[in-house]
Motif scaffolding. Structure first.
Motif, PDB file in Angstrom:
ATOM      1  N   THR A 145      74.209  30.937  30.883  1.00  0.00           N
ATOM      2  CA  THR A 145      74.718  30.135  31.994  1.00  0.00           C
ATOM      3  C   THR A 145      73.671  29.267  32.670  1.00  0.00           C
ATOM      4  O   THR A 145      74.010  28.271  33.304  1.00  0.00           O
ATOM      5  CB  THR A 145      75.334  31.047  33.080  1.00  0.00           C
ATOM      6  OG1 THR A 145      74.292  31.829  33.679  1.00  0.00           O
ATOM      7  CG2 THR A 145      76.398  31.970  32.495  1.00  0.00           C
ATOM      8  N   TYR A 183      81.532  29.504  30.230  1.00  0.00           N
ATOM      9  CA  TYR A 183      81.011  28.741  31.363  1.00  0.00           C
ATOM     10  C   TYR A 183      79.856  27.844  30.923  1.00  0.00           C
ATOM     11  O   TYR A 183      79.796  26.660  31.286  1.00  0.00           O
ATOM     12  CB  TYR A 183      80.554  29.694  32.463  1.00  0.00           C
ATOM     13  CG  TYR A 183      80.061  28.981  33.706  1.00  0.00           C
ATOM     14  CD1 TYR A 183      80.962  28.518  34.661  1.00  0.00           C
ATOM     15  CD2 TYR A 183      78.702  28.780  33.943  1.00  0.00           C
ATOM     16  CE1 TYR A 183      80.529  27.869  35.802  1.00  0.00           C
ATOM     17  CE2 TYR A 183      78.263  28.133  35.082  1.00  0.00           C
ATOM     18  CZ  TYR A 183      79.178  27.684  36.016  1.00  0.00           C
ATOM     19  OH  TYR A 183      78.742  27.031  37.145  1.00  0.00           O
ATOM     20  N   VAL A 189      79.301  22.072  33.774  1.00  0.00           N
ATOM     21  CA  VAL A 189      78.721  23.306  34.292  1.00  0.00           C
ATOM     22  C   VAL A 189      77.786  23.012  35.467  1.00  0.00           C
ATOM     23  O   VAL A 189      77.027  22.054  35.453  1.00  0.00           O
ATOM     24  CB  VAL A 189      77.961  24.067  33.184  1.00  0.00           C
ATOM     25  CG1 VAL A 189      76.805  23.255  32.643  1.00  0.00           C
ATOM     26  CG2 VAL A 189      77.466  25.409  33.687  1.00  0.00           C
TER      27      VAL A 189
END
Length: 208
Positions: A145, A183, A189
């Motif tokens: 992420t 994600y 993002v």
């Protein structure tokens, strides 16, 4: 001097109530409580209200759900509104006490879809819960992420145990990684590490 801001707060998005509408009042199995956390985490980032993180507070003996929280950093504009802080705060507000493990209270559990970050580790310590259930630990969440989880001490589980908090890990780990991967692969993002620290989305790694 007169302060212009004297209060702050955060509210769960309306979609959380919709997501919880069909959930039983008690989920006796830890896996079911973690599945709920995964569902909330996935929808949270898809709805654009925060990062892919969610937490559930329950009665550790019966599985009764006491509170649920999602990451609300983007929705609230407050850097401390991580899922664990939100869930614990809602549980404490509902109980009318800062100590979820206080005298006369049932043991409380916090289920989170990954190991708490440095800030939420402290929140867990002071909350009064007796059990922490996590989907996994390690730096996969940072690689997938781009988030910076902070300087966690290597003996964090032992420190919790010394303070009466049991830790159970690797509960539906693959589901957590799938949400983080989803994600990290988004074109839009958002990595909201303070001061721009942490990996940028362009350098997110794809962990299998």
């Amino acid at each position: 001097m007169q302060l212009t801001t004297t209060q702050f707060g955060a509210r769960l998005p309306e979609w959380v109530a919709d997501e919880l509408a069909g959930v039983a009042a008690a989920l006796p199995d830890a896996e079911d409580r973690m599945r709920l956390a995964h569902r909330l985490a996935r929808r949270n980032h898809r709805e654009g209200t925060g990062g892919p993180f969610a937490a559930v507070v329950s009665n550790a003996a019966t599985g009764e759900i006491l509170a649920a929280g999602v990451n609300l950093v983007l929705a609230s504009g407050l850097s401390t509104m991580h899922a664990e802080v939100v869930a614990l705060s809602l549980a404490q507000a509902g109980a009318g006490t800062w100590d979820l493990g206080g005298a006369g209270r049932p043991p409380a559990e916090l289920a989170v879809n990954w190991r708490p970050c440095a800030m939420c580790y402290g929140a867990v310590l002071w909350s009064g819960i007796t059990r922490l259930v996590i989907a996994g630990e390690g730096d996969e969440v940072e690689h997938l992420t781009g988030f910076d989880e902070g300087p966690m001490r290597p003996d964090w589980k032992e420190q919790l145990a010394a303070r009466g908090v049991e830790v159970r890990t690797d509960v539906l780990r693959d589901e957590a990684l799938a949400t983080f991967r989803e994600y990290g692969q988004r074109d839009d993002v958002i990595v909201y590490n303070g001061g721009g620290r942490g990996r940028s989305p362009a350098h997110v790694l794809q962990i299998q």
